[in-house]
Write a protein that holds these residues in place. Sequence first.
Motif, PDB file in Angstrom:
ATOM      1  N   PRO A  84      -1.741   9.024   3.111  1.00 57.27           N
ATOM      2  CA  PRO A  84      -2.240   8.061   2.113  1.00 57.27           C
ATOM      3  C   PRO A  84      -3.531   8.545   1.437  1.00 57.27           C
ATOM      4  N   THR A 121      -7.951   3.768  -3.444  1.00 53.71           N
ATOM      5  CA  THR A 121      -7.729   2.321  -3.272  1.00 53.71           C
ATOM      6  C   THR A 121      -9.062   1.615  -3.107  1.00 53.71           C
ATOM      7  N   ARG A 157      -7.446   3.007   8.072  1.00 55.35           N
ATOM      8  CA  ARG A 157      -7.390   4.080   7.080  1.00 55.35           C
ATOM      9  C   ARG A 157      -7.316   5.483   7.699  1.00 55.35           C
ATOM     10  N   TRP A 203      -6.483   7.069   0.492  1.00 54.92           N
ATOM     11  CA  TRP A 203      -7.310   5.876   0.601  1.00 54.92           C
ATOM     12  C   TRP A 203      -8.440   5.868  -0.410  1.00 54.92           C
ATOM     13  N   ASP A 260       0.839  -1.207   0.000  1.00 61.41           N
ATOM     14  CA  ASP A 260       0.000   0.000   0.000  1.00 61.41           C
ATOM     15  C   ASP A 260       0.873   1.255   0.000  1.00 61.41           C
ATOM     16  N   VAL A 279      -4.010  -0.227   7.410  1.00 63.43           N
ATOM     17  CA  VAL A 279      -4.806  -0.396   6.193  1.00 63.43           C
ATOM     18  C   VAL A 279      -6.282  -0.580   6.547  1.00 63.43           C
TER      19      VAL A 279
END
Length: 214
Positions: free
Chosen positions: A208, A213, A187, A210, A115, A184
């Motif tokens: 990140p 994804t 999040r 998210w 990730d 992950v």
Amino acid sequence: IGDMPVALQVITRDIADQLGTNSLTGVRITQVYTNSTAAAAGLKVGDLIIGLDGEKIPATQPGDEEVFTSRIRQYRVGDKPELSLRRDGQPVKLTVELARAPKLEREMKKFQDTDFEFSARDLSFFDRVHDDLPEDLPGVLVTEVKDGSWAAVGQLQANDIIQTVNGQPVAQIDMLETTMKSIVQQRPKFVVLRVVRGIHTRYLELEPSWDNTK
């Protein structure tokens, strides 16, 4: 399998001639690892190891270090073979307790985060020796960061030592893997890493995406 915690080079003919000992064969100590059984026994950089339990060491060419190390590996951890040395031209005999052979880099457990797109592994004995790291320094070593990744945008770099992730200690690679998998699932908007880079400790803020994804 026993191991002697020193770095070695062969006493080649050229080296022997420079030392005025052209009849000697064996290995020369180039480094004695700190806080080791070798240091405790009194081995020093520059010592010439010419005998092991009374037997000569037929090492005369570069690469012949294995002649010595293969003999050492015939002993067990805790054995105490006697070394015949030349130190400043004088004969010396020392008994050295053999340690457990440290894991090589290729033997260390690794983790690849798909990730944040970086890879890491446990710190090895040789990492600590080469970079003069404290023996008890916790953390995992970053081995690769993919260009353009969340990790790279957050300025994580290869050779950084990650110590915490969002305040959670990651002293070993298993702990990093567990923590990153938990992230992950959760999040969070930001992921803060505490890393050691050289002599400095830094806090890196990874953000990140998210939403991009699955």
